[in-house]
Design an enzyme around this catalytic site. Structure first.
Site, PDB file in Angstrom:
ATOM      1  N   HIS A 121       1.555   7.296  -7.111  1.00 41.68           N
ATOM      2  CA  HIS A 121       0.471   6.321  -6.970  1.00 41.68           C
ATOM      3  C   HIS A 121      -0.880   7.048  -7.047  1.00 41.68           C
ATOM      4  CE1 HIS A 121      -2.195   3.303  -5.292  1.00 41.68           C
ATOM      5  NE2 HIS A 121      -1.263   2.417  -5.591  1.00 41.68           N
ATOM      6  N   GLU A 191      -1.146   1.145 -13.601  1.00 43.26           N
ATOM      7  CA  GLU A 191      -2.168   0.801 -12.616  1.00 43.26           C
ATOM      8  C   GLU A 191      -3.483   1.482 -12.985  1.00 43.26           C
ATOM      9  OE1 GLU A 191      -0.460  -0.832  -8.759  1.00 43.26           O
ATOM     10  OE2 GLU A 191      -0.909   1.269  -8.453  1.00 43.26           O
TER      11      GLU A 191
HETATM   12  P1  PGA Z   1      -4.468  -3.813  -5.152  1.00 38.26           P
HETATM   13  O1  PGA Z   1      -3.621  -2.458  -5.121  1.00 38.26           O
HETATM   14  O2  PGA Z   1      -3.551  -4.925  -5.563  1.00 38.26           O
HETATM   15  O3  PGA Z   1      -4.996  -3.955  -3.765  1.00 38.26           O
HETATM   16  O4  PGA Z   1      -5.574  -3.602  -6.164  1.00 38.26           O
HETATM   17  C1  PGA Z   1      -2.617  -2.208  -6.067  1.00 38.26           C
HETATM   18  C2  PGA Z   1      -2.004  -0.853  -5.845  1.00 38.26           C
HETATM   19  O5  PGA Z   1      -2.721   0.093  -5.509  1.00 38.26           O
HETATM   20  O6  PGA Z   1      -0.769  -0.695  -5.992  1.00 38.26           O
END
Ligand code: PGA
Length: 280
Positions: A121, A191
């Site tokens: 992540h 992401e």
């Molecule tokens: P968010 O986070 O939906 O709060 O933008 C997503 C993530 O970091 O997995």
């Protein structure tokens, strides 16, 4: 691969992929990443139970909640059935009983009956986690039989498509020396860092997500083979909410979503789950 090439590739590639995509499961995969929240076990139980109640009625959505490590064991006792299960937000790269203060091993997770683990992540990478470390973690977790949700994504976009090179390198380096046989236990979550959390500069569009999912499949096809690449589910994450979730799953053709903030609100997350459930 340059940006233009991705678009060219889209026409031939995606027509085929739409038929075979999401073969790990035909369900939409909706993952809640609770990050470092909520503050108490009591709240964690209440939220998880509310989500579970909704999720257990939805046969077309695979719900996976990833709470902080300290809640896993207690919440695991309340899991019933397969529709709403638990995952971890991270794992260490060594499964042996060794001197690694503060770490949790893949073996410990699987021993607890946890099947899914988020790795790489951007919030872990921001603290110094390199592709090399992510690669070790992916390798060890796959060997342990866990299903890995590998996160990739650029910090910013540029007109010339430099970000595509960054994502390509992240995938290649994170999946170095991974044996083909383990790849049916892999998902990739795109992401974009600029679209995550409260400091998001803008919301990503379904087209942004679609473009990168094609890139990911192309890179996987080059590293392994096309058949394997087609089977790896691609998820989108970054400011997903009940209003935009449908467009990522339909126009963006995502196999699932990785949801941060909205997953701590059972009502909002429940709406996302119901939307996903209706799409199959
Ligand atoms: P968010 O986070 O939906 O709060 O933008 C997503 C993530 O970091 O997995």
């Amino acid at each position: 691969m340059e940006r233009g090439e991705i678009r060219d590739y889209q026409a031939t590639w995606f027509l085929v992929s739409r038929v075979t995509i999401c073969s790990m499961t035909n369900k939409k995969i909706i993952i809640g990443n609770w990050k470092m929240a909520p503050s108490t076990m009591k709240e964690a139980k209440v939220t998880f139970n509310s989500i579970k109640k909704i999720a257990s009625k939805l046969p077309n959505a695979q719900t996976i909640i990833c709470p902080p490590f300290v809640y896993l064991s207690e919440l695991k006792k309340t899991v019933s059935g397969n529709r709403c299960v638990l995952g971890a937000q991270d794992s260490f790269w060594d499964s042996k009983e060794k001197a690694h203060t503060g770490e949790v091993s893949p073996e410990m997770l699987s021993g607890l009956g946890i099947k899914y683990v988020i790795l790489g992540h951007s919030e872990k990478r921001a603290l110094g986690e390199s592709d090399e470390i992510v690669n070790k973690k992916v390798n060890e977790c796959l060997k342990e039989g866990l299903i890995v949700v590998l996160c990739v994504g650029e910090s910013q976009r540029d007109e010339h498509g430099e970000y595509t090179k960054f994502i390509k390198k992240e995938i290649i380096d994170s999946l170095k020396k991974i044996q083909k046989k383990y790849l049916n236990n892999l998902m990739i979550a795109y992401e974009p860092i600029w679209a995550i959390g409260k400091s998001a500069t803008r919301v990503a569009s379904p087209e942004d997500a679609l473009e990168v999912s094609i890139l990911i499949k192309k890179v996987l096809a080059g590293m392994f083979n096309k058949d394997i690449a087609m089977k790896v589910p691609i998820l989108y994450g970054g400011s997903v909410n009940p209003d935009n979730s449908k467009s990522f799953l339909t126009d963006g053709e995502m196999d699932g979503l990785l949801v941060g903030r909205a997953s701590l609100d059972a009502n909002k997350f429940g709406k996302i789950l119901k939307i996903a459930n209706q799409l199959n």
